[in-house]
Motif scaffolding. Structure first.
Motif, PDB file in Angstrom:
ATOM      1  N   GLU A 120      12.827 -44.247 -70.873  1.00 18.24           N
ATOM      2  CA  GLU A 120      14.184 -44.026 -71.596  1.00 18.24           C
ATOM      3  C   GLU A 120      15.076 -43.202 -70.673  1.00 18.24           C
ATOM      4  N   TYR A 121      14.518 -42.116 -70.119  1.00 18.80           N
ATOM      5  CA  TYR A 121      15.418 -41.365 -68.903  1.00 18.80           C
ATOM      6  C   TYR A 121      15.849 -42.382 -68.090  1.00 18.80           C
ATOM      7  N   TYR A 122      15.133 -43.348 -67.456  1.00 16.76           N
ATOM      8  CA  TYR A 122      15.537 -44.353 -66.428  1.00 16.76           C
ATOM      9  C   TYR A 122      16.714 -45.092 -67.071  1.00 16.76           C
ATOM     10  N   ALA A 123      16.543 -45.657 -68.446  1.00 22.47           N
ATOM     11  CA  ALA A 123      17.374 -46.662 -69.016  1.00 22.47           C
ATOM     12  C   ALA A 123      18.867 -45.686 -69.064  1.00 22.47           C
ATOM     13  N   ARG A 124      18.755 -44.458 -69.392  1.00 19.47           N
ATOM     14  CA  ARG A 124      20.030 -43.543 -69.454  1.00 19.47           C
ATOM     15  C   ARG A 124      20.777 -43.425 -68.089  1.00 19.47           C
ATOM     16  N   ALA A 125      19.965 -43.222 -67.273  1.00 18.44           N
ATOM     17  CA  ALA A 125      20.297 -42.947 -65.855  1.00 18.44           C
ATOM     18  C   ALA A 125      20.930 -44.261 -65.329  1.00 18.44           C
ATOM     19  N   VAL A 126      20.580 -45.311 -65.598  1.00 18.51           N
ATOM     20  CA  VAL A 126      21.102 -46.736 -65.134  1.00 18.51           C
ATOM     21  C   VAL A 126      22.263 -47.012 -65.775  1.00 18.51           C
ATOM     22  N   SER A 127      22.556 -46.649 -67.144  1.00 17.97           N
ATOM     23  CA  SER A 127      23.648 -46.755 -67.824  1.00 17.97           C
ATOM     24  C   SER A 127      24.842 -45.917 -67.412  1.00 17.97           C
ATOM     25  N   THR A 128      24.517 -44.580 -67.007  1.00 15.92           N
ATOM     26  CA  THR A 128      25.535 -43.820 -66.429  1.00 15.92           C
ATOM     27  C   THR A 128      26.146 -44.424 -65.208  1.00 15.92           C
ATOM     28  N   ILE A 129      25.043 -44.984 -64.137  1.00 19.80           N
ATOM     29  CA  ILE A 129      25.560 -45.537 -62.921  1.00 19.80           C
ATOM     30  C   ILE A 129      26.321 -46.745 -63.169  1.00 19.80           C
ATOM     31  N   VAL A 130      26.153 -47.696 -64.145  1.00 19.62           N
ATOM     32  CA  VAL A 130      26.853 -48.921 -64.163  1.00 19.62           C
ATOM     33  C   VAL A 130      28.165 -48.550 -64.922  1.00 19.62           C
ATOM     34  N   GLN A 131      28.460 -47.414 -65.548  1.00 20.98           N
ATOM     35  CA  GLN A 131      29.818 -47.290 -66.186  1.00 20.98           C
ATOM     36  C   GLN A 131      30.470 -46.441 -65.323  1.00 20.98           C
ATOM     37  N   VAL A 183      24.153 -38.205 -58.123  1.00 21.32           N
ATOM     38  CA  VAL A 183      22.549 -37.974 -58.273  1.00 21.32           C
ATOM     39  C   VAL A 183      22.469 -37.723 -59.451  1.00 21.32           C
ATOM     40  N   ILE A 184      21.400 -38.429 -60.007  1.00 20.78           N
ATOM     41  CA  ILE A 184      21.083 -38.233 -61.577  1.00 20.78           C
ATOM     42  C   ILE A 184      19.767 -37.319 -61.670  1.00 20.78           C
ATOM     43  N   SER A 185      19.677 -36.526 -62.235  1.00 21.19           N
ATOM     44  CA  SER A 185      18.319 -35.511 -62.443  1.00 21.19           C
ATOM     45  C   SER A 185      17.943 -35.408 -63.690  1.00 21.19           C
ATOM     46  N   PRO A 186      16.590 -35.232 -64.080  1.00 24.38           N
ATOM     47  CA  PRO A 186      16.134 -35.066 -65.510  1.00 24.38           C
ATOM     48  C   PRO A 186      16.603 -33.619 -65.764  1.00 24.38           C
ATOM     49  N   LYS A 187      17.176 -33.605 -66.926  1.00 27.30           N
ATOM     50  CA  LYS A 187      17.405 -31.898 -67.354  1.00 27.30           C
ATOM     51  C   LYS A 187      15.994 -31.244 -67.559  1.00 27.30           C
ATOM     52  N   ASN A 188      15.105 -31.716 -68.073  1.00 32.22           N
ATOM     53  CA  ASN A 188      13.660 -31.082 -68.271  1.00 32.22           C
ATOM     54  C   ASN A 188      12.651 -31.428 -67.129  1.00 32.22           C
ATOM     55  N   ARG A 212      17.898 -23.582 -63.899  1.00 36.41           N
ATOM     56  CA  ARG A 212      19.181 -23.685 -63.447  1.00 36.41           C
ATOM     57  C   ARG A 212      19.446 -23.350 -62.019  1.00 36.41           C
ATOM     58  N   ASP A 213      18.417 -23.046 -61.299  1.00 32.96           N
ATOM     59  CA  ASP A 213      18.928 -23.012 -59.728  1.00 32.96           C
ATOM     60  C   ASP A 213      18.197 -23.841 -58.903  1.00 32.96           C
ATOM     61  N   LEU A 214      17.530 -24.891 -59.647  1.00 34.76           N
ATOM     62  CA  LEU A 214      16.846 -26.051 -58.912  1.00 34.76           C
ATOM     63  C   LEU A 214      17.752 -27.230 -58.636  1.00 34.76           C
ATOM     64  N   VAL A 215      18.543 -27.671 -59.714  1.00 35.45           N
ATOM     65  CA  VAL A 215      19.563 -28.834 -59.698  1.00 35.45           C
ATOM     66  C   VAL A 215      20.675 -28.335 -59.481  1.00 35.45           C
ATOM     67  N   PRO A 216      21.245 -28.880 -58.345  1.00 36.27           N
ATOM     68  CA  PRO A 216      22.718 -28.447 -57.815  1.00 36.27           C
ATOM     69  C   PRO A 216      23.500 -28.841 -59.036  1.00 36.27           C
ATOM     70  N   ASP A 217      24.659 -27.983 -59.216  1.00 38.34           N
ATOM     71  CA  ASP A 217      25.703 -28.263 -60.189  1.00 38.34           C
ATOM     72  C   ASP A 217      26.429 -29.477 -60.251  1.00 38.34           C
ATOM     73  N   THR A 218      26.688 -30.221 -59.016  1.00 40.12           N
ATOM     74  CA  THR A 218      27.383 -31.416 -58.887  1.00 40.12           C
ATOM     75  C   THR A 218      26.514 -32.692 -59.391  1.00 40.12           C
ATOM     76  N   TRP A 219      25.126 -32.227 -59.763  1.00 44.54           N
ATOM     77  CA  TRP A 219      24.340 -33.855 -59.934  1.00 44.54           C
ATOM     78  C   TRP A 219      24.420 -33.694 -61.595  1.00 44.54           C
ATOM     79  N   VAL A 220      24.153 -34.826 -61.873  1.00 44.41           N
ATOM     80  CA  VAL A 220      24.381 -35.139 -63.383  1.00 44.41           C
ATOM     81  C   VAL A 220      22.802 -34.848 -64.087  1.00 44.41           C
ATOM     82  N   LYS A 221      22.655 -34.175 -65.172  1.00 45.93           N
ATOM     83  CA  LYS A 221      21.347 -33.984 -65.664  1.00 45.93           C
ATOM     84  C   LYS A 221      21.452 -34.826 -66.985  1.00 45.93           C
ATOM     85  N   LEU A 222      20.108 -35.477 -67.220  1.00 49.10           N
ATOM     86  CA  LEU A 222      20.242 -36.482 -68.150  1.00 49.10           C
ATOM     87  C   LEU A 222      18.764 -35.833 -68.889  1.00 49.10           C
TER      88      LEU A 222
END
Length: 289
Positions: free
Chosen positions: A180-191, A264-269, A279-289
């Motif tokens: 499901e995470y990968y499906a959401r990530a793909v959806s974000t990319i194709v949009q 760059v899409i990263s898991p939120k969890n 909060r300090d691991l994933v850069p602010d410019t990345w998309v967290k899902l």
């Protein structure tokens, strides 16, 4: 002298090197690597020798000279910790969040931790990018794959499973990114981008083939293994966009991507336990899902 303890997979080793490289530059002293942990740690091997780093190894004598300053656990060590242990010499990571005091330390220092934040090497990004290029020539299947990546709107997708699934302790800590995470990530990319071509990297390609079903061009990058994982890192970084797993290895694939317009899409969890603050691991410019 700055010595950094190396342990874990290639992604972890890169974080451990990066913070120590920055601290060594700040102190204008030599950086040395302690890889003695790999004598007993068999899950991963030392891998930084494939990168264009400053590779100088600490001797056993040099490492032992710092270990006497390590704080010991238990009441029986009360006097030792009070009189001998020195947390400014043998520096253990105190929390997962970025600790600004680390970059204010004065040499000599031994670093023991994972240091998973780009904030530990902010200001020397160009040095880290240069030194984290791959030494080996790009040949064979990896050269052909690079050409395919360069000639498409390439999106890397990294799926980390292996010990995240088979090792109960690791699974309880990390968990895995589900389909499901990968499906959401793909959806974000194709949009956002047109005509994406997905390049899938995984240590469990059978699961990936069965669970990641896409209506877009897909290439399964399955010719590298644990001995040549640095090649996968190079290929992921050459993609225009990245979908990463909760893995430091794919984190670096996204970070080393030099495309100024990258997504760059990263898991939120990042961890299974909600107590971990990433909060300090994933850069602010990345998309967290």
């Amino acid at each position: 002298m700055i010595i950094t303890k190396l342990i874990g997979g290639l992604g972890n080793q890169m974080f451990q090197y990066a913070v120590a490289r920055h601290l060594a530059l700040k102190n204008n002293v030599e950086l040395k690597l302690d890889k003695t942990g790999f004598e007993t740690y068999k899950l991963h091997a030392y891998g930084l020798h494939h990168l264009n780093i400053e590779e100088v190894f600490a001797t056993q004598k040099e490492v032992a000279a710092f270990r006497i300053y390590k704080k010991r656990e238990g009441k029986m060590w009360f006097l030792y910790n009070r009189l001998i242990a020195d947390p400014t010499r043998y520096v253990s990571e105190r929390s997962f969040n970025f600790d600004p005091s680390i970059l204010k330390l004065s040499a000599p220092v031994y670093l023991d931790g994972f240091w998973q934040s780009e904030r530990y090497f902010k200001g020397i990004e160009s040095i880290i990018r240069d030194e984290f290029t791959i030494k080996e020539l790009l040949v064979g299947k990896n050269r052909k794959m690079t050409d395919a990546i360069s000639n498409s709107t390439a999106v890397s997708m990294h799926i980390r499973r292996a010990d995240y699934v088979t090792n109960p302790t690791v699974n309880a800590w990390h968990g895995t990114c589900d389909s499901e995470y990968y499906a959401r990530a793909v959806s974000t990319i194709v949009q956002t981008i047109a005509d994406p071509h997905f390049f899938i990297f995984s240590d469990d390609m059978e699961w990936a083939r069965q669970n990641i079903i896409l209506d877009h061009p897909v290439t399964y990058v399955d010719h590298n293994d644990a001995r040549t994982n640095y090649e996968d890192l190079r290929l992921m970084s050459r993609c225009k966009h990245n979908i990463i797993a909760n893995s430091s290895f794919s984190w670096w694939g996204g970070w080393l991507n030099n495309n100024p317009g990258k997504i760059v899409i990263s898991p939120k969890n990042w961890f299974k336990t909600p107590k971990m603050d990433v909060r300090d691991l994933v850069p602010d410019t990345w998309v967290k899902l």
